[in-house]
Design an enzyme around this catalytic site. Structure first.
Site, mmCIF file in Angstrom:
data_model
loop_
_atom_site.group_PDB
_atom_site.id
_atom_site.type_symbol
_atom_site.label_atom_id
_atom_site.label_comp_id
_atom_site.label_asym_id
_atom_site.label_seq_id
_atom_site.Cartn_x
_atom_site.Cartn_y
_atom_site.Cartn_z
ATOM 1 C CG ASP A 35 -1.953 -1.046 1.205
ATOM 2 O OD1 ASP A 35 -1.995 -1.779 0.206
ATOM 3 O OD2 ASP A 35 -2.725 -1.150 2.177
ATOM 4 C CB ALA A 36 3.948 2.083 1.905
ATOM 5 C CD GLU A 37 6.786 -1.194 -2.671
ATOM 6 O OE1 GLU A 37 7.958 -1.420 -2.910
ATOM 7 O OE2 GLU A 37 5.922 -2.082 -2.651
ATOM 8 C CG LEU A 85 -6.753 12.522 8.274
ATOM 9 C CD1 LEU A 85 -6.148 11.720 9.415
ATOM 10 C CD2 LEU A 85 -6.894 13.982 8.671
ATOM 11 C CD GLU A 115 -6.720 11.544 17.988
ATOM 12 O OE1 GLU A 115 -7.301 10.833 17.148
ATOM 13 O OE2 GLU A 115 -7.204 12.592 18.450
ATOM 14 C CE LYS A 117 -4.121 6.406 8.408
ATOM 15 N NZ LYS A 117 -5.300 5.653 8.170
ATOM 16 N NE ARG A 138 -13.410 8.460 4.078
ATOM 17 C CZ ARG A 138 -13.092 9.333 3.128
ATOM 18 N NH1 ARG A 138 -13.428 10.599 3.246
ATOM 19 N NH2 ARG A 138 -12.443 8.958 2.064
ATOM 20 C CE LYS A 324 -1.292 4.762 4.857
ATOM 21 N NZ LYS A 324 -2.289 4.764 3.982
ATOM 22 C CB CYS A 437 10.332 -28.771 -15.935
ATOM 23 S SG CYS A 437 10.366 -30.555 -16.082
HETATM 24 S S1 IVH Z 1 -9.250 11.835 12.122
HETATM 25 C C1 IVH Z 1 -10.589 15.204 9.467
HETATM 26 N N1 IVH Z 1 -8.163 10.085 13.755
HETATM 27 O O1 IVH Z 1 -7.782 7.314 8.922
HETATM 28 C C2 IVH Z 1 -10.089 14.117 10.339
HETATM 29 N N2 IVH Z 1 -8.758 9.350 11.588
HETATM 30 O O2 IVH Z 1 -6.417 8.367 6.580
HETATM 31 C C3 IVH Z 1 -10.652 12.796 10.007
HETATM 32 N N3 IVH Z 1 -8.337 6.969 11.189
HETATM 33 O O3 IVH Z 1 -10.689 8.395 7.268
HETATM 34 C C4 IVH Z 1 -10.079 11.609 10.606
HETATM 35 N N4 IVH Z 1 -7.533 6.490 13.178
HETATM 36 O O4 IVH Z 1 -10.866 6.359 8.880
HETATM 37 C C5 IVH Z 1 -8.672 10.302 12.530
HETATM 38 N N5 IVH Z 1 -7.238 8.661 15.321
HETATM 39 C C6 IVH Z 1 -7.738 8.859 14.116
HETATM 40 C C7 IVH Z 1 -7.836 7.815 13.164
HETATM 41 C C8 IVH Z 1 -8.351 8.114 11.901
HETATM 42 C C9 IVH Z 1 -7.862 6.009 11.994
HETATM 43 C C10 IVH Z 1 -8.741 6.768 9.779
HETATM 44 C C11 IVH Z 1 -10.060 7.393 9.388
HETATM 45 C C12 IVH Z 1 -9.719 8.355 8.290
HETATM 46 C C13 IVH Z 1 -8.408 7.810 7.780
HETATM 47 C C14 IVH Z 1 -7.581 8.894 7.130
#
Ligand code: IVH
Length: 684
Positions: A35-37, A85, A115, A117, A138, A324, A437
């Protein structure tokens, strides 16, 4: 001097690469890069398109990213959009974001909330006068799906809240803990043993907690979600009417906590990017200590006034960033490089590793793809190598750690002989990557051909899996697929692991397979290039195996979907004496050579491709596909722009669902599928 491609050329290259990887990921479930690449490619393209607006193209993959809501659940318009984000892929990008924040705020001091993720699914849960009224995914950020009934089954989520504002939307991440995922997986595997015993199709086994969570949230029957032990971390507010005024993000988190919502305990407030970095690195190291999966950290400016000052780009807030984690990498010993030989003789080198825990699981083997890849990486037995795994992507040997290479090490040499007892010569033609082979009697190929013959797409012989085939072959009981039909219970009882009942069952299922329809038999023979679709057309056209065997290449090639390559391959296959012997053994055993099922059903789906994913209640996977074909339709294995509809069963493949969402292809549940079969129309 190296030449750099023109921006136009580079953009075209990137678009082609991204389309290819999208297809691998979503279409064939066989991602080649992490995913990162993928994110890096996508960002390079976005950056280039931004600096060259004259090269914009509405069909660019950058325009398509972000899933639109599907139609199986009712759409929900988010009153406050659920933005995504921007990502920082490394330390320098995180620092650059910090610099932009400082600049945007005229160098005011900044508090950052760090926080975890959470690797789950974003959700927005709406309460009116303290009562849970709606939960939505979402989706594309503006419109999501109504999953209220499913979300309401999450035990840690309050259904009613006291002292609540008139309206409050709680946003967060729904996830499945690692323990809940493992429990579900173990239950599935146990259930599958019983299903297989009873001749029913096994259910899909989830690959990781995120996919299991997504599947659970998409259940049409909430009582199933209720059994899945899903959890929630809340981290944000959506629409609030009649609530208190907040000045900081940490106030809102405190408010969520007092209302009774779970807020992650690992949240930390710091006042420098240095400390943010420390938080990120520390969790990168310790991520596996957590009882749930994370894929990075999220950093947010704490002050709501400062957030207002920073505002949003067209995509995401400027006041937050997702850091990430890079794909996990570990060092381990490359014990050996061995080769495996496939059914058609293709030779694949693979790494035998000192087992290492990476990316959430133990890795002891990894494919090295082909001769050129081994040469390019120059990995050698005895090397310490870097092993990488990102998400649910297959493990990969990145390359050797040269500093640790033993003295006197020499490059690995691709074997010139097949490792089987025939030791036939391995051949590589100049213009192809594969080594083969070419000895058809090679026992390794032979075993693979028998496994393929018995597999689901072929004769579907219950109980004849890889292990049994190896045992039969080692005992000299079968040399080719023709021998299967003369196997006796007594012979099977001489093999380890067979008891009276299992031996009787296997003999019975082999005998039962004799009446499989011709397309299945034809596919099962494993003729190079000949897949199920061409087998279907050939069977309908010629009617019997003998007619296909005696047809000329021109006659074969004239059939819809066949063509010259397949036709030549069929001719060549029947011309090999060992294959003629197989055909005669099959004939003597009473295998039906001409069972063409002519459909008497109304041809409602002519020209329509319907993809089935997940487990249905009233159809096995093959049954569903056959129902589609019997009505003139096609049932390919992957979703593309040409797909007419996607049928979702229980635990659907997440990539197929996402692809359907992206391409806005109608998604049907089982009863809607039944309507489609009958009428050929999409139900309202
Ligand atoms: S904040 C505008 N906080 O990551 C801010 N997102 O890459 C909206 N996610 O769509 C999100 N942990 O599904 C926020 N501590 C966290 C999160 C988080 C996971 C997910 C979320 C978001 C995605 C963005």
């Amino acid at each position: 001097m190296a030449r750099t491609p023109s921006p136009k050329k580079r953009i075209e290259e990137l678009r082609a690469q991204i389309r290819h990887h999208n297809e691998q990921y979503y279409g064939s479930d066989q991602p080649e890069i992490s995913d990162a690449e993928f994110d890096i490619l996508l960002r390079d393209l976005r950056d280039l398109e931004a600096t060259h607006p004259e090269l914009a193209d509405s069909s660019s993959p950058t325009e398509a990213v972000g899933a639109a809501a599907v139609t199986t659940f009712d759409p929900v318009q988010h009153r406050v959009p659920m933005t995504s984000l921007d990502n920082a892929m490394d330390e320098s990008e995180l620092r650059a974001w910090g610099d932009r924040v400082s600049k945007g705020l005229g160098d005011q001091p900044v508090q950052y909330v760090c926080e975890l993720k959470i690797d789950g699914l974003a959700i927005s849960i709406r309460y009116e006068n303290g009562v849970l009224v709606q939960a939505a995914t979402r989706g594309d950020g503006k419109v999501g799906e109504d999953v209220t009934a499913n979300v309401a089954t999450i035990s840690s989520l309050p259904k009613k809240i006291s002292n609540a504002p008139e309206v409050v939307e709680v946003r967060g991440e729904i996830f499945m803990s690692i323990a809940a995922f493992q429990k579900l997986k173990a239950e599935r595997e146990a259930e599958n043993l019983v299903r297989i015993e009873n001749g029913r199709a096994p259910l899909a086994v989830p690959v990781n907690p995120r996919n299991a969570g997504a599947g659970s949230l998409r259940q049409k029957d909430p009582s199933i979600t209720a059994q899945r032990d899903m959890s929630l971390w809340s981290y944000q507010l959506g629409e609030v009417v009649g609530g208190p005024e907040f000045t900081s993000h940490h106030d809102t988190l405190e408010f969520l906590r007092t209302l009774g919502f779970p807020v992650n305990p690992e949240i930390t407030i710091v006042d420098s990017i240095e400390a943010v970095m420390q938080f990120c690195h520390s969790w990168q190291e310790r991520r596996h200590e957590l009882p749930y999966e994370i894929d990075g950290a999220v950093v947010k400016v704490d002050s709501l006034a400062q957030r207002e000052q920073l505002g949003f780009t067209s995509r995401a807030p400027r006041w937050a960033i997702a850091f990430k984690f890079p794909p996990e990498e570990k060092h381990t010993l490359l014990r050996d490089i061995q080769i495996s030989v496939g059914r058609t003789g293709r030779v694949t080198p693979f790494a035998v590793l000192e087992p290492v825990f990476v990316g959430g699981s133990n890795v002891g083997m990894a494919t090295l793809h082909n001769r050129d890849q081994v040469a390019a990486k120059d990995v050698r037995p005895g090397d310490t190598v870097v092993v990488r795994k990102a998400g649910d992507v297959i493990p990969e040997v990145v390359g050797p750690v040269l500093a640790k290479r033993p003295k006197n090490s020499t490059p690995w040499v691709f074997p010139t002989q097949c490792p089987c007892e025939v030791k036939s010569t391995l051949v590589k033609l100049d213009d192809v990557a594969d080594t083969r082979c070419v000895e058809p009697m090679c026992p390794f190929q032979r075993d693979q051909r028998i496994i393929y013959f018995a597999s689901r797409g072929g004769m579907d012989i219950e109980g004849l899996g890889e292990r049994t085939v190896f045992a039969l072959s080692d005992a000299g009981l079968v040399v080719d697929v023709g021998d299967l039909f003369s196997l006796t219970v007594e012979q099977l009882l001489t093999l380890e692991g067979f008891a009276e009942l299992s031996a009787q069952n296997l003999v019975a299922s082999i005998q039962a397979s004799r009446s499989k329809p011709l397309p299945k038999l034809l596919t099962a023979l494993g003729i190079k290039h000949l897949g199920p679709a061409a087998s279907d057309s050939l069977s309908s056209h010629f009617g019997t195996l003998d007619a296909i065997a005696s047809a000329s290449a021109e006659e074969l090639a004239a059939v819809d979907g066949v063509g010259g390559v397949i036709a030549a391959s069929i001719n060549a296959w029947f011309a090999v004496p060992a294959n003629a012997l197989i055909v005669s053994k099959l004939r003597d055993a009473g295998v039906e050579f001409g069972r063409v099922v002519v459909s008497t059903l109304p041809q409602t789906l002519v020209g329509k491709a319907v993809v089935v994913t997940g487990t249905l209640a009233n159809f096995s996977r093959e049954g569903a596909e056959e129902a589609i074909k019997a009505r003139g339709g096609k049932s390919p294995g992957s979703v593309s722009a040409k797909t007419f509809a996607v049928v979702l069963g229980e635990s659907p493949g997440a990539s197929k669902v996402t692809k359907a969402e992206q391409l806005q292809i109608p998604v049907l549940n089982e009863s809607q599928f039944e309507v489609l079969l009958e009428t050929g129309e999409l139900p309202n």
